[in-house]
Write an enzyme that holds these catalytic residues in place. Structure first.
Site, PDB file in Angstrom:
ATOM      1  N   PHE A 184     -34.477  36.899 -36.213  1.00  0.00           N
ATOM      2  CA  PHE A 184     -33.135  36.524 -35.809  1.00  0.00           C
ATOM      3  C   PHE A 184     -32.160  37.474 -36.511  1.00  0.00           C
ATOM      4  CE2 PHE A 184     -29.502  33.467 -35.781  1.00  0.00           C
ATOM      5  CZ  PHE A 184     -29.528  33.147 -34.438  1.00  0.00           C
ATOM      6  N   ASP A 202     -39.734  32.681 -42.039  1.00  0.00           N
ATOM      7  CA  ASP A 202     -38.687  31.847 -41.468  1.00  0.00           C
ATOM      8  C   ASP A 202     -39.333  30.923 -40.438  1.00  0.00           C
ATOM      9  OD1 ASP A 202     -36.566  30.734 -40.046  1.00  0.00           O
ATOM     10  OD2 ASP A 202     -35.266  32.450 -40.466  1.00  0.00           O
ATOM     11  N   TYR A 210     -31.887  21.429 -37.610  1.00  0.00           N
ATOM     12  CA  TYR A 210     -31.143  20.995 -36.408  1.00  0.00           C
ATOM     13  C   TYR A 210     -31.844  21.383 -35.110  1.00  0.00           C
ATOM     14  CZ  TYR A 210     -29.278  25.756 -37.041  1.00  0.00           C
ATOM     15  OH  TYR A 210     -29.146  27.102 -37.255  1.00  0.00           O
ATOM     16  N   LYS A 211     -32.925  22.160 -35.200  1.00  0.00           N
ATOM     17  CA  LYS A 211     -33.652  22.522 -33.974  1.00  0.00           C
ATOM     18  C   LYS A 211     -34.685  21.425 -33.691  1.00  0.00           C
ATOM     19  CE  LYS A 211     -32.404  27.343 -34.465  1.00  0.00           C
ATOM     20  NZ  LYS A 211     -32.631  28.567 -35.230  1.00  0.00           N
ATOM     21  N   ARG A 226     -34.519  30.305 -21.771  1.00  0.00           N
ATOM     22  CA  ARG A 226     -35.542  29.657 -22.603  1.00  0.00           C
ATOM     23  C   ARG A 226     -35.640  28.170 -22.261  1.00  0.00           C
ATOM     24  NH1 ARG A 226     -34.013  30.812 -28.840  1.00  0.00           N
ATOM     25  NH2 ARG A 226     -32.208  29.553 -28.228  1.00  0.00           N
TER      26      ARG A 226
HETATM   27  C1  LIG Z   1     -31.413  29.326 -35.744  1.00  0.00           C
HETATM   28  C2  LIG Z   1     -31.767  30.425 -36.656  1.00  0.00           C
HETATM   29  C3  LIG Z   1     -30.912  30.821 -37.703  1.00  0.00           C
HETATM   30  C4  LIG Z   1     -29.543  30.230 -37.847  1.00  0.00           C
HETATM   31  O1  LIG Z   1     -29.092  30.276 -39.163  1.00  0.00           O
HETATM   32  P1  LIG Z   1     -27.922  29.313 -39.648  1.00  0.00           P
HETATM   33  O2  LIG Z   1     -27.573  29.797 -40.976  1.00  0.00           O
HETATM   34  O3  LIG Z   1     -28.458  27.914 -39.628  1.00  0.00           O
HETATM   35  O4  LIG Z   1     -26.802  29.447 -38.664  1.00  0.00           O
HETATM   36  C5  LIG Z   1     -31.364  31.801 -38.568  1.00  0.00           C
HETATM   37  N1  LIG Z   1     -32.578  32.377 -38.430  1.00  0.00           N
HETATM   38  C6  LIG Z   1     -33.412  32.019 -37.420  1.00  0.00           C
HETATM   39  C7  LIG Z   1     -34.756  32.669 -37.300  1.00  0.00           C
HETATM   40  C8  LIG Z   1     -33.029  31.054 -36.512  1.00  0.00           C
HETATM   41  O5  LIG Z   1     -33.829  30.725 -35.507  1.00  0.00           O
END
Ligand SMILES: *Cc1c(COP(=O)(O)O)cnc(C)c1O
Length: 391
Positions: free
Chosen positions: A112, A178, A203-204, A350
């Site tokens: 990400f 991650d 939150y996912k 998705r």
């Molecule tokens: C959703 C997601 C994030 C989001 O980070 P936040 O700090 O919670 O906004 C970061 N890394 C990955 C791999 C994600 O899927």
């Protein structure tokens, strides 16, 4: 297989909706509003400052961390909750970088973007980014940290955590995983994989609500030596001694930064209650069946959509993605018809499957609607091309 999902009745989710977006934001656990109301009125409202002791608010990040630990193969006392994922990632990578004593952080372009931005900002580090399939070939003794997102947020391609960790560690490389698209989605066994550090969000697939806090894992062998690059007072060994200089708390508690988000933790507690009595392995088994149905159906009925996820369940997470030049408009047309997935630039749609609230009914609804949208070109409408601030 389940028609409506294993715990659908315990979510506040409209009956006619196919909600296939747990990979981005899980739905509301039905018990969360009452629990938050109780924490606000009875705990905060009545106890005021005494609440920290009377309700043990300060202990919640570790207690909830242990409950998340059960879902990701982490022993009690190795997971702590707080802050956002981007911050936790920075702490993990920075800490791993210091432990490695080497300069290079290796990541892949399936990370990400926030993770890459954060890794690039680690003082003294050099970030190297390669294609996901080239990661193994770039593991050398020059590399200090291997930073990977286990499940690619766009394609759902899954890295082999145990194999890459073993290969990295044989070269003296410290690993950071991650789990944003893994926790609550696929079976993860951090202890058996021998991962060094891991982070993820709640939150996912864990359904704790928009902006819910993240989690941080460190293998017990690092608890003594790891350093917190953001040494806030609540990661101090004795925060209420108000000492002039920082002394780290024992264990993962040292990765705390500031005050725990008590209200958000109350929602997380309700969300984790939904996992009681369920094993991740069984939930994932159901997800695989539903994903196969969805993929087979889309490929049979919507040949214009090009699958960009791996075909085999053991090589992907719990979502599937398809590319189409009009992906954004297609998803908007679906959403307007009660099928909620999402879109990732430049052209990927998705569909996330979360068996706690998804079942065969959602898959059937999605297939019917998607087929209509594609064969009748229902996406071809100016309203569906207007890009919103959040996609
Ligand atoms: C959703 C997601 C994030 C989001 O980070 P936040 O700090 O919670 O906004 C970061 N890394 C990955 C791999 C994600 O899927």
């Amino acid at each position: 297989m389940t028609k409506t999902g294993l715990r659908r009745d315990r979510f506040d989710l409209a009956a006619g909706l196919a909600y296939l977006n747990g990979n981005s934001l899980g739905p509301l656990p039905a018990a969360a509003p009452a629990r938050m109301d109780q924490v606000m009125r009875a705990e905060w409202g009545k106890s005021l400052i005494r609440g920290w002791n009377e309700h043990d608010w300060m202990g919640w990040p570790d207690q909830l961390g242990d409950r998340i630990g059960r879902l990701i193969g982490a022993a009690p006392g190795t997971v702590s909750v707080g802050d956002t994922l981007s911050l936790k990632l920075f702490q993990a990578v920075s800490s791993a970088h210091a432990l490695s004593g080497r300069k290079v952080i290796l990541g892949d372009n399936g990370n990400f973007p926030s993770d890459l931005y954060m890794a690039a900002a680690v003082p003294g580090a050099e970030l190297r980014v390669v294609a996901p399939e080239e990661v193994a070939a770039h593991l050398t003794e020059e590399v200090g940290v291997l930073m990977l997102t286990e499940v690619d947020y766009r394609t759902a391609r899954r890295h082999d955590m145990a194999a890459l960790t073993a290969q990295a560690q044989a070269l003296g490389i410290v690993t950071v995983w991650d789990l944003a698209h893994s926790a609550g989605a696929i079976p993860v066994d951090l202890a058996r994989s021998n991962a060094d550090f891991a982070v993820g969000c709640t939150y996912k697939y864990l359904n704790a609500g928009p902006g819910a806090p993240a989690f941080f894992y460190a293998a017990p062998r690092h608890h003594e030596a790891m350093q917190n690059p953001l040494p806030g007072w609540l990661g101090h060994a004795a925060p209420f001694a108000f000492e002039q200089s920082y002394r780290p708390a024992p264990g993962v508690a040292r990765m705390r930064v500031g005050t725990p988000p008590v209200l958000a933790l109350a929602a997380l507690e309700s969300a984790l209650d939904l996992w009681d009595g369920l094993e991740m392995r069984d939930v994932y088994q159901v997800a695989c069946g539903l994903l196969d149905q969805l993929v087979d159906g889309i490929e049979a009925r919507c040949p214009d959509l090009q699958m960009v996820s791996p075909r085999h369940a053991d090589q992907r997470g719990s979502h599937v993605s398809f590319a189409h030049p009009e992906g954004y408009a297609i998803m908007q047309a679906l959403i307007a018809r009660g099928v909620i997935g999402d879109f990732r630039a430049p052209d990927v749609i998705r569909f996330g499957i979360a068996p706690l609230y998804n079942g065969t009914r959602d898959v059937a609804h999605t297939l019917e609607t998607l087929t209509e949208v594609m064969t009748q070109r229902l996406w071809d409408h100016p309203d569906y091309r207007k890009k919103a601030r959040v996609t």
